[in-house]
Write a protein that holds these residues in place. Structure first.
Motif, PDB file in Angstrom:
ATOM      1  N   ARG A  32     -20.806  16.009  13.033  1.00  0.00           N
ATOM      2  CA  ARG A  32     -19.626  15.694  13.694  1.00  0.00           C
ATOM      3  C   ARG A  32     -18.462  16.544  13.060  1.00  0.00           C
ATOM      4  O   ARG A  32     -18.325  16.143  12.098  1.00  0.00           O
ATOM      5  CB  ARG A  32     -19.370  14.143  13.790  1.00  0.00           C
ATOM      6  N   PHE A  33     -17.680  17.058  13.942  1.00  0.00           N
ATOM      7  CA  PHE A  33     -16.263  17.818  13.429  1.00  0.00           C
ATOM      8  C   PHE A  33     -15.280  17.003  13.901  1.00  0.00           C
ATOM      9  O   PHE A  33     -15.373  16.279  15.177  1.00  0.00           O
ATOM     10  CB  PHE A  33     -16.211  19.040  13.918  1.00  0.00           C
ATOM     11  N   SER A  34     -14.067  16.966  13.416  1.00  0.00           N
ATOM     12  CA  SER A  34     -13.114  16.042  13.832  1.00  0.00           C
ATOM     13  C   SER A  34     -11.635  16.540  13.190  1.00  0.00           C
ATOM     14  O   SER A  34     -11.577  17.268  12.447  1.00  0.00           O
ATOM     15  CB  SER A  34     -13.314  14.387  13.255  1.00  0.00           C
ATOM     16  N   THR A  35     -10.679  16.031  13.974  1.00  0.00           N
ATOM     17  CA  THR A  35      -9.330  16.213  13.114  1.00  0.00           C
ATOM     18  C   THR A  35      -8.995  14.930  12.556  1.00  0.00           C
ATOM     19  O   THR A  35      -9.693  13.848  12.779  1.00  0.00           O
ATOM     20  CB  THR A  35      -8.030  16.305  14.157  1.00  0.00           C
ATOM     21  N   VAL A  36      -8.035  14.649  11.584  1.00  0.00           N
ATOM     22  CA  VAL A  36      -7.824  13.592  10.854  1.00  0.00           C
ATOM     23  C   VAL A  36      -6.846  12.671  11.694  1.00  0.00           C
ATOM     24  O   VAL A  36      -7.057  11.444  11.491  1.00  0.00           O
ATOM     25  CB  VAL A  36      -7.589  13.822   9.231  1.00  0.00           C
ATOM     26  N   ALA A  37      -5.644  13.113  11.824  1.00  0.00           N
ATOM     27  CA  ALA A  37      -4.552  12.324  11.901  1.00  0.00           C
ATOM     28  C   ALA A  37      -4.452  11.647  13.386  1.00  0.00           C
ATOM     29  O   ALA A  37      -3.961  10.628  13.724  1.00  0.00           O
ATOM     30  CB  ALA A  37      -3.210  12.967  11.472  1.00  0.00           C
ATOM     31  N   GLY A  38      -4.733  12.500  14.367  1.00  0.00           N
ATOM     32  CA  GLY A  38      -4.501  12.427  15.733  1.00  0.00           C
ATOM     33  C   GLY A  38      -5.375  11.276  16.380  1.00  0.00           C
ATOM     34  O   GLY A  38      -6.442  10.821  15.918  1.00  0.00           O
ATOM     35  N   SER A  39      -5.177  10.504  17.623  1.00  0.00           N
ATOM     36  CA  SER A  39      -5.724   9.514  18.299  1.00  0.00           C
ATOM     37  C   SER A  39      -7.011  10.186  18.864  1.00  0.00           C
ATOM     38  O   SER A  39      -6.973  11.613  19.039  1.00  0.00           O
ATOM     39  CB  SER A  39      -4.790   8.740  19.132  1.00  0.00           C
ATOM     40  N   GLY A  53      -7.566  10.773  21.874  1.00  0.00           N
ATOM     41  CA  GLY A  53      -7.173  11.603  23.022  1.00  0.00           C
ATOM     42  C   GLY A  53      -6.199  12.553  22.612  1.00  0.00           C
ATOM     43  O   GLY A  53      -5.648  13.398  23.386  1.00  0.00           O
ATOM     44  N   SER A  54      -6.201  13.139  21.285  1.00  0.00           N
ATOM     45  CA  SER A  54      -5.024  13.881  20.815  1.00  0.00           C
ATOM     46  C   SER A  54      -5.633  15.349  21.018  1.00  0.00           C
ATOM     47  O   SER A  54      -6.951  15.543  21.320  1.00  0.00           O
ATOM     48  CB  SER A  54      -4.607  13.865  19.420  1.00  0.00           C
ATOM     49  N   SER A  55      -4.987  16.444  21.062  1.00  0.00           N
ATOM     50  CA  SER A  55      -5.414  17.825  21.000  1.00  0.00           C
ATOM     51  C   SER A  55      -5.925  18.196  19.695  1.00  0.00           C
ATOM     52  O   SER A  55      -5.779  17.838  18.633  1.00  0.00           O
ATOM     53  CB  SER A  55      -3.962  18.699  21.029  1.00  0.00           C
ATOM     54  N   PRO A 111       5.567  10.993  15.549  1.00  0.00           N
ATOM     55  CA  PRO A 111       4.834  11.918  16.515  1.00  0.00           C
ATOM     56  C   PRO A 111       3.288  11.660  16.307  1.00  0.00           C
ATOM     57  O   PRO A 111       2.741  11.267  15.499  1.00  0.00           O
ATOM     58  CB  PRO A 111       5.223  13.393  16.003  1.00  0.00           C
ATOM     59  N   GLN A 112       2.484  12.024  17.561  1.00  0.00           N
ATOM     60  CA  GLN A 112       0.964  11.881  17.639  1.00  0.00           C
ATOM     61  C   GLN A 112       0.496  13.319  17.039  1.00  0.00           C
ATOM     62  O   GLN A 112       0.808  14.445  17.393  1.00  0.00           O
ATOM     63  CB  GLN A 112       0.890  11.882  18.961  1.00  0.00           C
ATOM     64  N   ALA A 113      -0.405  13.158  16.219  1.00  0.00           N
ATOM     65  CA  ALA A 113      -1.383  14.217  15.758  1.00  0.00           C
ATOM     66  C   ALA A 113      -0.329  15.276  15.101  1.00  0.00           C
ATOM     67  O   ALA A 113      -0.625  16.626  15.168  1.00  0.00           O
ATOM     68  CB  ALA A 113      -2.106  14.739  16.838  1.00  0.00           C
ATOM     69  N   ALA A 114       0.472  14.937  14.283  1.00  0.00           N
ATOM     70  CA  ALA A 114       1.238  15.877  13.585  1.00  0.00           C
ATOM     71  C   ALA A 114       1.785  15.427  12.297  1.00  0.00           C
ATOM     72  O   ALA A 114       2.140  14.423  11.936  1.00  0.00           O
ATOM     73  CB  ALA A 114       2.713  16.201  14.569  1.00  0.00           C
ATOM     74  N   GLY A 160      -1.510  22.773  25.077  1.00  0.00           N
ATOM     75  CA  GLY A 160      -1.056  22.278  26.469  1.00  0.00           C
ATOM     76  C   GLY A 160      -1.869  22.983  27.368  1.00  0.00           C
ATOM     77  O   GLY A 160      -2.308  22.381  28.241  1.00  0.00           O
ATOM     78  N   LYS A 161      -2.445  23.965  27.261  1.00  0.00           N
ATOM     79  CA  LYS A 161      -3.408  24.906  28.125  1.00  0.00           C
ATOM     80  C   LYS A 161      -4.870  24.258  28.130  1.00  0.00           C
ATOM     81  O   LYS A 161      -5.529  24.159  29.195  1.00  0.00           O
ATOM     82  CB  LYS A 161      -3.481  26.375  27.645  1.00  0.00           C
ATOM     83  N   ASP A 162      -5.346  24.063  26.856  1.00  0.00           N
ATOM     84  CA  ASP A 162      -6.640  23.405  27.105  1.00  0.00           C
ATOM     85  C   ASP A 162      -6.950  22.467  25.598  1.00  0.00           C
ATOM     86  O   ASP A 162      -7.151  23.043  24.495  1.00  0.00           O
ATOM     87  CB  ASP A 162      -7.657  24.557  26.899  1.00  0.00           C
ATOM     88  N   PRO A 163      -6.299  21.386  25.593  1.00  0.00           N
ATOM     89  CA  PRO A 163      -6.263  20.225  24.565  1.00  0.00           C
ATOM     90  C   PRO A 163      -7.549  20.129  24.143  1.00  0.00           C
ATOM     91  O   PRO A 163      -7.879  19.668  22.861  1.00  0.00           O
ATOM     92  CB  PRO A 163      -5.543  19.117  25.094  1.00  0.00           C
ATOM     93  N   ASP A 164      -8.928  20.429  24.870  1.00  0.00           N
ATOM     94  CA  ASP A 164      -9.989  20.166  24.475  1.00  0.00           C
ATOM     95  C   ASP A 164     -10.736  21.514  23.935  1.00  0.00           C
ATOM     96  O   ASP A 164     -12.026  21.773  24.142  1.00  0.00           O
ATOM     97  CB  ASP A 164     -10.994  19.824  25.741  1.00  0.00           C
ATOM     98  N   PHE A 165      -9.942  22.714  23.675  1.00  0.00           N
ATOM     99  CA  PHE A 165     -10.333  23.916  23.185  1.00  0.00           C
ATOM    100  C   PHE A 165     -11.604  24.210  22.259  1.00  0.00           C
ATOM    101  O   PHE A 165     -12.536  24.770  22.305  1.00  0.00           O
ATOM    102  CB  PHE A 165      -9.200  24.467  22.547  1.00  0.00           C
TER     103      PHE A 165
END
Ligand code: HDD
Length: 716
Positions: free
Chosen positions: A113-120, A122-124, A178-181, A260-265
Motif C-alpha cells: 500500500r502506497f499513501s500520502t501522509v497528511a491529506g484526508s 479524499g485528498s489529491s 489547509p487540506q493536504a498541504a 485539478g485535472k486528475d486528483p487520482d493521478f
C-alpha cells in the motif's frame, strides 16, 4: 464485472482470499440473512401513499448497514492505493538472515500500500508530501510488515513527538485549513523550533515529494534494523526498495495542475499499468553494518534523521518485488489492511531507535479504533497464511471458532498445546542485546547534529534540483503568515548552506537574520548555537552522495521509454501516416500514445481510415503526459492553432521541460506556443521538428530538459 474469473495461477494468499470472495453475477438478490428479495425498489407502506412500516425488515437492514458503512480514516496515511504481488529472494540474502522468505528463490505473496501522509482519504494524490511505502509479506513463518516511506529519513528522532508533528502538519484545528498541504503557519512553526527536522525538510522540499508515479519512487524502512543469520549472529541493516523504472518526479506547477485535472493521478497510473500488464518492479537492497562497526560513523545509527551514505556502505541487492494484481475491492483490502513495524519474523529484529520503539506501540493501538477491536488480524487481507493457534479468545467480530475447553497454558487437559516452538522449530527468539543504564528521559548527545546531512543532501543536488528546492521553500514559507517563523527558518537554512538561505530569502523579500538571540533549538535547551550542533564527517564522507540526487542517482542509470505516455495532438484533416508511424515506434519501446483532439469520437484523417480519439482537449492536459507530439497535416495544424487549449498544451509541455516533437506542418503550432522565455520554440534541446520521430523518441528516453528551465527563466 463481478463474474467469477477463470481459475488462474493463484498464490497462497490469493487462494486464502478466495474463501471470502463473493461473486454476485447471475445470483438472486438476498438479505443479509440469505432471504431472497422480491422487491428492492419500494419500502413496505400502509397504503400506496401511506407511511412506511417499522416491520419492513428489508428497508431497516439496508439502511442500517448503509448508515454504518464508514470507518475512521487512518490518522495519518489516510489516502492510499494498493496492489498484490510477490517478493522473490535472490540467492544472497541467507548470509544475513535466517528468515524463510529470504532464502534463495523463495517466492512470497505480498500486498503493498502506497499513501500520502497528511491529506484526508479524499485528498489529491499530488500533494507535496512524503509517500508511505508499506509491504505486507505473507510468509510461511507468519506476516512480516515493511512499513516505510519514499524518503530515507524522518522529521523527528523520538516517537513521543509524533503527535506534535502530525498536529502541526494537518489542517489547522480552528478552521480545518489547509487540506493536504504543509504550506501553512503551524507546520513551519513546528519545523522552525525542531532543527532535527532539517534533513527531512530538504527531502520534502525536493521533487522526491512529487513522484511522477508510485512506480518511479524509492522505498526505505528508515530505521536501522537487525538481521539475524542462521548462527544467531546479528548485523545492523538499512532496507531500500529500488524502482526498476528509475526515480522520476514532476514539477510543482505540474503537481498543482494535476490535482485539478486528475486528483487520482497516482491511483489511476498504478491501476492502469497493472491492468495493462506493465507490472511495476522494485529490487530490495540492504546496507549491512557489522555490530562492531556501530560507532564508526560520525552519526548515530539509531537516529532516524540520518542515512548511511551509499558511498560509505554500498547497497547489496537481495531480491525483487513485482506488483501484478489489482485488489478486488478497495474497502475490503486497501482500506482494511493493517500494517505494523512490529510484525516481524525470525531473522529480523529491532534496534533501540527511539522512533521505532514508539512505533512498536502505536500501530496495534490505532487499529483498535480504526478497525473496531482486537480481531483485525482475522480480516482476510490481514490474515496470515501460516496457521494461527493460541489462547487468545473472543472480542468484537471474532471469526475463529476455537474448539475445546482450554484457553490457557500451560495445561494438562489439552496435552499442553498449543505448544511453544523451539528456535529450531521456527520459534521466534528475540535477539539478546546487552543493555544497561539508568532510567532517563533524555536525548543522546550523539543525536544533536541536525545540519550535516541536510547539507550533504543540498550539496549532492544538480542545479535544477537546487532551484526546485529554493522555489519550494519560497512557496511554502511564502504561505506562512508569521514573519517570525519565516525568519527562524532562514536561520536554519543558513546553517545548511548560506547559498540556500540567501536564495530563499530573496524570494521572501527578507534578509537572512543572525542566529544570535533566537531560541532555535527548544529541545537541546541551553545549547542554542546551531553552529555547535555539528558532528565531524564520517571517514570516507565526501560531502556529496549521488544516490541522494534524482539527476545523478545510479537508479536512473538505465534510460528507456517504458510505460511513458505521449499525447499526439491532432484535429480533423491530420496526416494518418505521421500518427501511425509514431504510435508504432512508441509502442515498440513500451510507451503509449494517446490521440488528443478538439472533439471526442473519430478523427478524420488524410491517407487512412478514421482514428478513434482518446481524449478531447477539454478532458486532458499536457501535465498528464511525459511528452507531446504534433501530428502533420495542414488542416489539422491550422485548426489546432485556433484552439487556446492546444496552444497551451504545447506551451506547458515546453515550460515543464518535456520532449516536444512535430511533423513538418506541426511546427506552426509550436511557433504559436512560443512565449517570452521560450523564443527558441520550435528549436532547442528536447524539441524535434520535421517529423524526426527517432529524435523525439531519443528525447523521450532522456526524459526532461532542465536546462530549458534554468536558461529561460529568471534565476532563483
Ligand atoms: Fe507511521 C501509518 C510509515 C512513524 C504511527 N506509518 C503509517 C503508514 C506508513 C507509515 C507507510 C501507512 C500504512 C498503511 O498503508 O496502512 N510511520 C511510517 C514511517 C515512520 C512512521 C516510515 C518513521 C520512520 N508512525 C510513525 C510514528 C508513529 C506512527 C513515530 C507514532 C508514534 N503510522 C502511525 C499510526 C498509523 C501509521 C498512527 C496510522 C494508520 C496506521 O498506523 O495503521 O499508527
Amino acid at each position: 464485472m463481478s463474474k467469477k474469473p477463470k481459475p488462474t495461477e493463484q498464490d497462497a494468499k490469493s487462494q486464502d482470499l478466495e474463501q471470502n470472495r463473493e461473486y454476485g453475477h447471475g445470483e438472486f438478490l438476498t438479505s443479509n440473512q440469505g432471504v431472497r428479495v422480491n422487491n428492492d425498489q419500494n419500502s413496505e407502506k400502509a397504503g400506496e401513499r401511506g407511511p412506511s412500516l417499522l416491520e419492513d425488515f428489508l428497508l431497516r437492514e439496508k439502511i442500517t448497514h448503509f448508515d454504518h458503512e464508514r470507518i475512521p480514516e487512518r490518522v495519518v496515511h489516510a489516502r492510499g492505493v494498493a496492489a498484490h504481488g510477490y517478493f522473490e529472494a535472490y540467492d544472497n540474502a541467507q548470509q544475513y538472515s535466517r528468515a524463510q522468505f529470504l532464502q534463495p528463490g523463495v517466492r512470497t505473496p505480498i500486498f503493498t500500500r502506497f499513501s500520502t501522509v497528511a491529506g484526508s482519504r479524499g485528498s489529491s494524490d499530488m500533494a507535496r508530501d512524503v509517500r508511505g511505502f508499506a509491504v505486507k509479506f505473507y510468509t510461511q513463518e507468519g506476516v512480516y510488515d515493511f512499513v516505510g516511506n519514499n524518503i530515507p529519513v524522518f522529521f523527528i528522532q523520538d516517537a513521543i513527538k509524533f503527535p506534535d508533528l502530525i498536529h502541526a502538519v494537518k489542517p489547522e484545528p480552528h478552521n480545518e485549513i489547509p487540506q493536504a498541504a504543509s504550506a501553512h503557519n503551524t507546520f513551519w512553526d513546528f519545523i522552525s523550533t525542531n532543527p532535527e527536522a532539517m534533513h527531512m525538510v530538504m527531502w520534502v522540499m525536493s521533487d522526491r515529494a512529487l513522484p511522477r508515479s508510485l512506480r518511479t519512487m524509492e522505498g526505505f524502512n528508515i530505521h536501522t534494523w537487525r538481521l539475524i543469520d542462521a548462527d544467531g549472529k546479528a548485523r545492523f541493516v538499512k532496507f531500500h526498495w529500488k524502482p526498476k523504472l528509475g526515480i522520476k518526479s514532476v514539477m510543482w506547477d505540474e503537481a498543482l495542475q494535476i490535482s485539478g485535472k486528475d486528483p487520482d493521478f497516482h491511483r489511476r497510473d498504478l491501476w492502469d499499468n497493472i491492468e495493462q500488464g506493465n507490472f511495476p518492479e522494485w529490487e530490495l537492497g540492504v546496507q549491512v553494518v557489522e555490530e562492531e562497526d556501530e560507532f564508526k560513523f560520525g552519526f548515530d545509527l539509531l537516529d532516524a534523521t540520518k542515512i548511511i551514505p551509499e558511498e560509505l556502505v554500498p547497497v547489496t541487492i537481495i531480491g525483487r518485488m513485482v506488483l501484478d494484481r489489482n485488489p478486488d475491492n478497495y474497502f475490503a483490502e486497501t482500506e482494511q489492511v493493517a500494517f505494523h513495524p512490529g510484525h516481524v519474523v525470525p531473522g529480523i529484529d529491532f534496534t533501540n531507535d527511539p522512533l521505532l520503539q514508539g512505533r512498536l506501540f502505536s500501530y496495534t493501538d490505532t487499529q483498535l479504533t480504526r478497525l473496531g477491536g482486537p480481531n483485525f488480524h482475522e480480516i482476510p487481507i490481514n490474515r496470515s497464511v501460516a496457521p494461527i493457534h493460541n489462547n487468545q479468545r473472543d472480542g468484537h467480530m471474532r471469526q475463529q471458532i476455537n474448539v475445546g475447553k482450554t484457553s490457557y497454558g500451560p495445561n494438562y487437559l489439552n496435552d499442553n498445546t498449543p505448544k511453544q516452538a523451539k528456535q529450531s522449530e521456527g520459534g521466534f527468539v528475540s535477539h539478546q542485546e546487552r543493555v544497561e543504564g539508568s532510567k532517563v528521559r533524555a536525548r543522546s548527545k550523539s543525536f544533536v547534529d541536525h545540519y550535516s546531512q541536510a547539507r550533504l543532501f543540498w550539496n549532492s543536488q544538480a542545479d535544477w534540483e537546487k532551484a526546485h528546492i529554493v522555489k519550494a521553500l519560497r512557496f511554502e514559507l511564502g504561505k506562512v503568515e508569521d514573519e517570525g517563523v519565516r525568519e527562524r527558518m532562514l536561520v536554519h537554512l543558513n546553517q545548511v548552506a548560506q547559498e540556500l538561505a540567501q536564495r530563499v530569502a530573496k524570494g521572501l523579500g527578507l534578509e537572512v537574520p543572525s542566529a544570535k538571540g533566537m531560541q532555535l533549538n527548544r529541545i537541546v535547551g541551553a545549547d542554542e548555537d546551531p553552529a555547535r550542533l555539528q558532528s565531524k564527517p564520517a571517514s570516507g564522507d565526501e560531502g556529496k552522495s549521488d544516490a541522494l540526487s534524482i539527476e545523478f542517482s545510479p537508479v536512473n542509470a538505465q534510460k528507456d521509454i517504458q510505460t511513458k505516455q505521449v499525447a499526439i495532438l491532432a484535429a480533423d484533416g491530420a496526416d494518418a501516416a505521421s500518427i501511425q508511424s509514431l504510435k508504432k515506434a512508441l509502442e515498440a519501446g513500451g510507451a503509449t500514445a494517446k490521440l488528443v483532439a478538439p472533439h471526442l469520437g473519430m478523427l478524420k484523417v488524410q491517407g487512412g481510415e478514421a482514428l478513434r480519439i482518446d481524449f478531447s482537449l477539454q478532458t486532458t492536459a499536457s501535465v498528464l503526459f511525459d511528452g507531446v507530439y504534433v501530428a502533420g497535416g495542414e488542416p489539422s495544424v491550422q485548426a489546432l492553432r485556433q484552439q487556446p487549449d492546444a496552444v497551451q498544451f504545447v506551451n506547458e509541455a515546453y515550460r515543464h521541460c518535456k520532449p516536444i516533437g512535430a511533423a513538418p506542418a506541426g511546427e506552426a503550432l509550436l511557433k504559436a506556443a512560443a512565449y517570452a522565455g521560450a523564443e527558441d520554440l520550435p528549436g532547442g534541446p528536447g524539441v524535434s521538428v520535421a517529423g524526426n520521430t527517432d529524435q523525439f523518441i531519443q528525447d523521450l528516453t532522456t526524459g526532461r530538459f532542465w536546462q530549458r528551465e534554468l536558461e529561460s527563466q529568471p534565476k532563483v
